[in-house]
Write a protein that holds these residues in place. Structure first.
Motif, PDB file in Angstrom:
ATOM      1  N   TYR A 143      10.612  10.462  26.225  1.00 24.71           N
ATOM      2  CA  TYR A 143      11.290   9.313  25.751  1.00 24.71           C
ATOM      3  C   TYR A 143      10.603   8.625  24.303  1.00 24.71           C
ATOM      4  N   ASN A 144      11.506   8.149  23.513  1.00 25.14           N
ATOM      5  CA  ASN A 144      10.940   7.540  22.223  1.00 25.14           C
ATOM      6  C   ASN A 144      10.746   5.915  22.746  1.00 25.14           C
ATOM      7  N   ARG A 145      10.592   5.414  21.630  1.00 19.96           N
ATOM      8  CA  ARG A 145       9.983   3.940  21.985  1.00 19.96           C
ATOM      9  C   ARG A 145      11.235   3.137  22.130  1.00 19.96           C
ATOM     10  N   ASP A 146      12.507   3.684  21.864  1.00 21.26           N
ATOM     11  CA  ASP A 146      13.671   2.890  22.215  1.00 21.26           C
ATOM     12  C   ASP A 146      14.363   3.415  23.562  1.00 21.26           C
ATOM     13  N   GLY A 147      13.534   4.223  24.108  1.00 16.93           N
ATOM     14  CA  GLY A 147      13.941   4.503  25.609  1.00 16.93           C
ATOM     15  C   GLY A 147      15.127   5.497  25.680  1.00 16.93           C
ATOM     16  N   ILE A 148      15.350   6.394  24.576  1.00 18.18           N
ATOM     17  CA  ILE A 148      15.932   7.346  24.219  1.00 18.18           C
ATOM     18  C   ILE A 148      15.337   8.789  24.817  1.00 18.18           C
ATOM     19  N   ALA A 149      15.995   9.577  25.856  1.00 17.40           N
ATOM     20  CA  ALA A 149      15.430  10.759  26.259  1.00 17.40           C
ATOM     21  C   ALA A 149      15.348  11.668  25.175  1.00 17.40           C
ATOM     22  N   GLN A 150      14.283  12.568  24.922  1.00 15.40           N
ATOM     23  CA  GLN A 150      14.449  13.543  23.789  1.00 15.40           C
ATOM     24  C   GLN A 150      14.162  14.855  24.439  1.00 15.40           C
ATOM     25  N   LYS A 151      12.954  15.278  25.487  1.00 16.27           N
ATOM     26  CA  LYS A 151      12.805  16.346  25.674  1.00 16.27           C
ATOM     27  C   LYS A 151      12.415  16.384  27.114  1.00 16.27           C
ATOM     28  N   SER A 152      12.378  17.705  27.908  1.00 16.92           N
ATOM     29  CA  SER A 152      12.039  17.684  29.436  1.00 16.92           C
ATOM     30  C   SER A 152      11.665  18.938  29.608  1.00 16.92           C
ATOM     31  N   ASN A 153      11.164  18.998  31.150  1.00 15.24           N
ATOM     32  CA  ASN A 153      10.714  20.271  31.430  1.00 15.24           C
ATOM     33  C   ASN A 153      10.444  19.945  33.109  1.00 15.24           C
ATOM     34  N   TYR A 154      10.354  21.114  33.777  1.00 12.44           N
ATOM     35  CA  TYR A 154      10.118  20.875  35.341  1.00 12.44           C
ATOM     36  C   TYR A 154       9.275  22.045  35.895  1.00 12.44           C
ATOM     37  N   ILE A 155       8.783  21.896  36.989  1.00 15.60           N
ATOM     38  CA  ILE A 155       8.002  23.016  37.808  1.00 15.60           C
ATOM     39  C   ILE A 155       8.731  23.169  39.098  1.00 15.60           C
ATOM     40  N   ARG A 156       9.048  24.145  39.508  1.00 11.05           N
ATOM     41  CA  ARG A 156       9.710  24.327  40.898  1.00 11.05           C
ATOM     42  C   ARG A 156       8.676  24.760  41.856  1.00 11.05           C
ATOM     43  N   GLY A 157       8.912  23.885  43.025  1.00 12.48           N
ATOM     44  CA  GLY A 157       8.239  24.286  44.252  1.00 12.48           C
ATOM     45  C   GLY A 157       7.174  23.252  44.551  1.00 12.48           C
ATOM     46  N   VAL A 158       7.035  22.091  43.632  1.00 11.09           N
ATOM     47  CA  VAL A 158       6.196  21.031  44.033  1.00 11.09           C
ATOM     48  C   VAL A 158       7.250  19.746  43.590  1.00 11.09           C
ATOM     49  N   SER A 159       6.908  18.560  44.248  1.00  7.53           N
ATOM     50  CA  SER A 159       7.588  17.401  43.992  1.00  7.53           C
ATOM     51  C   SER A 159       6.861  16.119  43.498  1.00  7.53           C
ATOM     52  N   TYR A 160       5.515  16.403  43.304  1.00  6.95           N
ATOM     53  CA  TYR A 160       4.607  15.201  43.369  1.00  6.95           C
ATOM     54  C   TYR A 160       3.467  15.590  42.481  1.00  6.95           C
ATOM     55  N   ALA A 161       3.100  14.999  41.325  1.00  6.32           N
ATOM     56  CA  ALA A 161       1.998  14.981  40.557  1.00  6.32           C
ATOM     57  C   ALA A 161       0.890  14.177  40.935  1.00  6.32           C
ATOM     58  N   LYS A 162      -0.200  14.850  41.114  1.00  9.63           N
ATOM     59  CA  LYS A 162      -1.333  14.050  41.555  1.00  9.63           C
ATOM     60  C   LYS A 162      -1.947  13.040  40.424  1.00  9.63           C
ATOM     61  N   ASN A 163      -2.234  13.590  39.263  1.00  7.31           N
ATOM     62  CA  ASN A 163      -2.524  12.913  37.976  1.00  7.31           C
ATOM     63  C   ASN A 163      -1.773  13.410  36.860  1.00  7.31           C
ATOM     64  N   ALA A 164      -1.493  12.710  35.751  1.00  5.85           N
ATOM     65  CA  ALA A 164      -1.052  13.248  34.580  1.00  5.85           C
ATOM     66  C   ALA A 164      -1.491  12.455  33.459  1.00  5.85           C
ATOM     67  N   PHE A 165      -1.789  13.152  32.252  1.00  5.03           N
ATOM     68  CA  PHE A 165      -2.346  12.727  31.086  1.00  5.03           C
ATOM     69  C   PHE A 165      -1.577  13.171  29.826  1.00  5.03           C
ATOM     70  N   SER A 166      -1.897  12.370  28.762  1.00  6.76           N
ATOM     71  CA  SER A 166      -1.438  12.828  27.688  1.00  6.76           C
ATOM     72  C   SER A 166      -2.503  12.999  26.420  1.00  6.76           C
ATOM     73  N   PHE A 167      -2.390  13.949  25.730  1.00  9.57           N
ATOM     74  CA  PHE A 167      -3.403  14.262  24.610  1.00  9.57           C
ATOM     75  C   PHE A 167      -2.866  14.766  23.402  1.00  9.57           C
ATOM     76  N   ASN A 168      -2.850  13.907  22.012  1.00 11.38           N
ATOM     77  CA  ASN A 168      -2.297  14.327  20.970  1.00 11.38           C
ATOM     78  C   ASN A 168      -0.795  14.653  21.090  1.00 11.38           C
ATOM     79  N   GLY A 169      -0.009  13.697  22.026  1.00 14.95           N
ATOM     80  CA  GLY A 169       1.094  13.849  22.057  1.00 14.95           C
ATOM     81  C   GLY A 169       1.807  14.579  23.294  1.00 14.95           C
TER      82      GLY A 169
END
Length: 417
Positions: free
Chosen positions: A52-78
């Motif tokens: 999402y951008n700073r106004d809460g508008i959805a921009q891009k997406s993706n998904y992983i099939r076969g799992v439903s929970y992320a143990k940890n998630a991080f961002s680096f350089n966007g």
């Protein structure tokens, strides 16, 4: 995101000042309704995320099939990185990751700023009835990754070989990957069996990235246990748990190790955060449930604090030398034996304390306090109108002085961060 069931532990990750990621998942049989997730449907479990951008508008997406929970998630350089456990075959942008004969594995996946797949890494080649429960951490300076946990048997690490083959009992491991998910090094530490009792064990391990690729590992160990770290057999205690810290350099080689007794028992006691500062110093935050904490030259005492939760903060130099310490006597009864909430499946993200480094100047520390504790921060006693409270304290990272404190109280409240 429209769902026909509860989301799987949603997470928010800041990408930059202009955008953030929302990460969640759905199980088999859960319908998903969002314009950016047309291929996420109920025939499979799916882990999905939206930028999402700073106004809460959805921009891009993706998904992983076969799992439903992320143990940890991080961002680096966007971009975005996700670490997760898999109990079945997984598909990442059309690429199958197969379990084979194993019951589970762990996987790291990275995406660019537009949510396009960059790399994925299957971490283990496990056999039947082998289980892992690693934590993932990212070095914010270069985007490299750490994977770590306690293990009880030898396990096959992809691109490396067998971990734990040199240890007859329990051990802890720390695996480092670079930003491209290439294995850099592995560190393992077991026990001196000649100096330990029958069942030496680690209680918990935490990993804290430092300066220039260095990393600080903290943890505790059980009674009659003598960890063998950096060529030293740490003291084995008969009537208390022990604490330890080991500093590793950018090549994964130990530089120094510290130890100290806990003067009692407490599965939740110990260091939970260590903030890296320029020059190599760390400011560490921990919880004490025995009224006493010691690690190297750091010693924190809480008179009458046995069986209560108390928080502490202290600073060390790059070589481990103690600089200053601060005790926060919040005196909430120890929660080690607290019954599991009936709402725990919905509120599993509830935490007991947190610490945030603001610009290497101020540590914001938060936790619970009891109405009978008379908690005082920066010379002011916090309000205790109701039974339980949550406080925020601003602590100067240069000298440890308390700048200000603020509290809220209620008959029933939860802390999320």
């Amino acid at each position: 995101v429209g769902l026909s069931s509860y989301p799987s532990e949603p997470q928010l990750v800041e990408a930059d000042a202009q955008s953030f990621y929302w990460i969640s998942g759905s199980n088999v049989g859960t319908s998903v309704n969002h314009v950016l997730l047309p291929e996420v449907y109920s025939d499979f479990s799916n882990l999905f995320f939206i930028k999402y951008n700073r106004d809460g508008i959805a921009q891009k997406s993706n998904y992983i099939r076969g799992v439903s929970y992320a143990k940890n998630a991080f961002s680096f350089n966007g971009g975005l990185a996700i670490g997760f456990q898999s109990y079945g075959d997984v598909e990442v942008n059309g690429n199958p990751i197969l379990l084979g004969e194993a019951d589970e594995t762990e996987i790291l996946v990275t995406y660019d700023v537009d949510c396009n797949l960059q790399k994925y890494k299957k971490i283990w080649d496990l056999t039947y009835s082998q289980y892992v429960n690693s934590e993932f951490a990212m070095d914010p300076a270069d985007g490299s990754f750490y994977v770590y946990d306690i293990a009880y048997e030898p396990m096959e690490l992809v691109d490396h070989g067998t971990l734990g083959k040199d240890f007859p009992g329990q051990y802890f491991y720390l695996i480092k990957y670079n930003r491209d998910l290439e294995l850099e090094w592995v560190y393992e530490a077991g026990f001196d069996m000649d100096a330990s009792g029958a069942f030496p064990n680690y209680q918990k391990i935490n990993v804290h990235p430092g300066q220039g690729g260095a990393v600080l590992v903290t943890g505790s160990y059980g009674t009659e246990s003598s960890p063998l770290i950096h060529g030293r057999s740490l003291p084995a205690y008969a009537d208390t748990y022990g604490n330890f810290a080991v500093m590793l350099n950018s090549a994964g080689a130990p530089q120094w190790v510290q130890d100290g007794p806990m003067n009692g028992f407490g599965n939740r006691a110990g260091i939970f955060e260590a903030c890296s500062l320029p020059g190599g110093d760390f400011v560490l935050a921990g919880v004490c449930t025995t009224g006493y904490f010691k690690l190297g030259n750091a010693e924190i005492v809480f008179p009458g604090g046995e069986n209560y939760e108390n928080l502490f903060v202290y600073r060390i130099r790059a070589n481990g030398d103690f600089v200053w310490g601060r005790a926060i006597r919040n005196m909430r009864p120890n929660q080690d034996k607290k019954k599991k909430s009936a709402q725990s499946e919905v509120y599993r993200a509830r935490i007991d304390q947190d610490a945030i480094n603001w610009r290497n100047k101020v540590l914001y520390l938060t936790g619970y306090f009891n109405s009978m504790s008379g908690l005082s921060i920066a010379g002011r006693t916090l309000d205790t109108q109701y039974d339980e409270g949550i406080f925020v304290a601003a602590i100067d990272m240069d000298d440890g002085t308390e700048q200000w404190g603020y509290g809220v109280t209620s008959d029933n409240l939860n802390l999320y961060g």
